[in-house]
Enzyme design. Structure first.
Site, PDB file in Angstrom:
ATOM      1  N   LYS A 132       0.821  -1.206   0.000  1.00  0.00           N
ATOM      2  CA  LYS A 132       0.000   0.000   0.000  1.00  0.00           C
ATOM      3  C   LYS A 132       0.866   1.273   0.000  1.00  0.00           C
ATOM      4  O   LYS A 132       0.424   2.323  -0.442  1.00  0.00           O
ATOM      5  CB  LYS A 132      -0.942   0.009   1.202  1.00  0.00           C
ATOM      6  CG  LYS A 132      -1.818  -1.244   1.271  1.00  0.00           C
ATOM      7  CD  LYS A 132      -3.246  -0.992   1.046  1.00  0.00           C
ATOM      8  CE  LYS A 132      -4.148  -2.197   1.020  1.00  0.00           C
ATOM      9  NZ  LYS A 132      -3.596  -3.548   1.060  1.00  0.00           N
TER      10      LYS A 132
HETATM   11  C1  LIG Z   1      -4.056  -4.694   0.345  1.00  0.00           C
HETATM   12  C2  LIG Z   1      -3.187  -5.917   0.231  1.00  0.00           C
HETATM   13  C3  LIG Z   1      -3.451  -6.937  -0.714  1.00  0.00           C
HETATM   14  C4  LIG Z   1      -4.645  -6.905  -1.635  1.00  0.00           C
HETATM   15  O1  LIG Z   1      -4.542  -5.921  -2.628  1.00  0.00           O
HETATM   16  P1  LIG Z   1      -5.877  -5.418  -3.376  1.00  0.00           P
HETATM   17  O2  LIG Z   1      -5.430  -4.281  -4.213  1.00  0.00           O
HETATM   18  O3  LIG Z   1      -6.822  -4.999  -2.276  1.00  0.00           O
HETATM   19  O4  LIG Z   1      -6.391  -6.567  -4.152  1.00  0.00           O
HETATM   20  C5  LIG Z   1      -2.579  -8.023  -0.778  1.00  0.00           C
HETATM   21  N1  LIG Z   1      -1.529  -8.119   0.059  1.00  0.00           N
HETATM   22  C6  LIG Z   1      -1.261  -7.187   0.980  1.00  0.00           C
HETATM   23  C7  LIG Z   1      -0.100  -7.383   1.889  1.00  0.00           C
HETATM   24  C8  LIG Z   1      -2.064  -6.047   1.096  1.00  0.00           C
HETATM   25  O5  LIG Z   1      -1.784  -5.123   2.028  1.00  0.00           O
END
Ligand SMILES: *Cc1c(COP(=O)(O)O)cnc(C)c1O
Length: 495
Positions: A112
């Protein structure tokens, strides 16, 4: 060519990129989508010589057409700097039969950070462009991870404030420590006497409270949200897929035009949608492999054409993928409907009233570039162990779900095209699950000591973002009752 943003649920709404970023969500709960996916009209030879930041500019300038070159370059420069522990921002590591695109070198060691480090800069630039003079106030309720990534992104960014509410007794000790040690005078972290849903409801109420919005305006503020559906988060995620391909090209791993597969551990469908956009821009991509954990709504959807959230919610070792409604999927559904906002709105209405919807056979054909599958908890653990034992590479549980699904895909299809796995979190963020997989007899109860042991086993140093919180000073001790949330916001902003 000017790219505008239209509403997936209302054909009459059309805004510029900067307005879409500022608004976040479109009217009637719709999402903004670009009127067209721009082509990446830069030769791969040129891209392969570029830095991450330069590629970011090439990609983002084609989507955010109302930003000037200087505005975008300034945003990129401020986002992708020493907050990342590698100058390349993302890292590509080969282990076993795949390349891991490590997206966890930012401030909170998870993917993120890739988007949340640039979103604040895009937002304040967008505000200035639209003559919004108010400072932006980000309000977030968090059950752990997103809150910290948003705090890290907005901390110290002039023209913004960020307030994060978390359930006082509902986050892990490390998550809590990460948040309450947050620096930056524009940040406030508050524990509430209540659970995550209550925190979330409290935040939503403030967003829609007309009186409170008026008070904010009088004091020179406006609310905004750092939600994952903001196009200010989606587009920066396209960048690293282009970057990964350019690196493979430069290293001679792919020849000109050679197609690769991309595997993405998926929750809200944002990251994999960004990979789809990269493909639409012209990046040579064959399959998009969507990996789910035991909350396998998407796998069922790809197999049957029925999206059905009516099922038990399962808590897994990959919590960021424990999701039953993948919000960003709406953007794909809208395309499959032939960009018909009425059809899309009807499906979304069905989802909210009955918890499910079914797409037509014709729409289902449009899903052929995707392959979906899932990994059970046992398979995930086994994938971590096996990868460590055969290649010495340690994966976090989210990445392990992806690696496991990739193996299933390969065994089913025999497709041995070059494949990139999006590696979404550092194993140090989920030390306990990882150690359970690679050293099941270890009974150490202290998470930091476990991290030390993981460092010995993996040969990968503990990232500063994790090591630093051991000794960091607690800066946020405020707690409040749910009904005191609005006053807490008021007193932070102007009392
Ligand atoms: C948010 C997240 C995901 C999922 O990503 P999306 O864009 O919501 O599909 C996968 N792995 C981690 C570690 C995340 O923080």
């Amino acid at each position: 060519m000017e790219i505008m943003y239209k509403n997936t649920r209302d054909a009459s709404e059309m805004v510029t990129a900067s307005q879409a970023i500022l608004n976040g969500l479109a009217n009637n709960g719709g999402l903004y989508v670009p009127t067209e996916i721009p082509k990446l009209d830069v030769p791969m030879e040129a891209l392969s010589e570029m830095s991450y930041q330069e590629i970011a500019y090439e990609v983002m300038s084609r989507f955010y057409t109302d930003f000037t070159e200087e505005e975008l370059k300034t945003c990129i420069e401020r986002a992708y700097d020493e907050k990342f522990d590698t100058p390349n921002i993302a890292a590509l590591k080969v282990a076993g039969r795949a390349c891991f695109l490590e997206l966890f070198h930012g401030a909170t060691v998870a993917f993120k950070d890739m988007a949340l480090s640039i979103l604040p800069h895009l937002m304040i630039t967008a505000a200035r462009k639209n003559q919004a003079k108010e400072d932006i106030v980000i309000l977030t309720a968090t059950s752990g991870d997103t809150g910290k990534a948003a705090l890290a992104g907005f901390a110290g960014v002039e023209g913004t404030k960020i307030i994060v509410f978390y359930p006082k007794d509902g986050v892990s000790p490390i998550q809590k420590k990460q948040m309450v040690t947050q620096v930056g005078d524009n940040t406030l972290v508050v524990g509430i006497d209540g659970n995550f849903d209550e925190a979330q409801t409290g935040v939503k109420k403030m967003f829609s409270d007309a009186v409170m919005n008026q008070e904010l305006a009088e004091h020179g503020f406006r609310f905004s949200s750092a939600n994952s559906i903001n196009v200010g988060r989606l587009i920066p995620q396209v960048v690293y897929y282009v970057y990964a391909y350019a690196k493979l090209f430069r290293n001679g791993k792919v020849s000109p035009g050679e197609k690769i597969n991309i595997v993405v551990p998926t929750g809200n469908f944002g990251n994999i949608l960004a990979a789809f956009y990269a493909k639409e821009m012209g990046l040579p991509v064959a399959k998009l492999i969507c990996a789910s954990n035991e909350n396998k709504v998407l796998y069922d959807f790809f197999t049957t054409g029925v999206y059905d959230r009516n099922r038990p919610f399962i808590l897994t070792s990959s919590p960021s993928m424990d999701i039953l409604i993948s919000s960003n999927l709406e953007r794909l559904i809208y395309r499959l409907c032939g960009e018909d906002s009425e059809k899309n709105a009807a499906l979304m209405e069905e989802l909210s009233t009955t918890g499910k919807y079914t797409i037509t056979e014709e729409m289902k054909e449009g899903l052929s570039v995707f392959y979906g599958n899932y990994a059970s908890e046992e398979e995930t653990k086994e994938a971590i162990r096996k990868m460590y034992e055969t290649n010495g590479y340690v994966m976090d549980p989210h990445t392990a779900v992806a690696a496991c699904v990739y193996e299933k895909y390969r065994n089913e299809t025999g497709d041995d095209a070059v494949t990139v796995i999006a590696s979404t979190a550092s194993p140090y963020k989920f030390t306990r699950s990882v150690m359970d997989a690679i050293e099941p007899d270890n009974t150490e109860s202290d998470d930091f000591k476990l991290a030390d042991r993981l460092a010995e086993l993996s040969g990968v140093a503990i990232p500063q973002a994790i090591a630093g919180i051991r000794t960091a000073e607690v800066r946020h001790t405020k707690t409040c009752a749910v009904d005191e949330m609005p006053d807490t916001v008021r007193s932070f902003l102007w009392n």
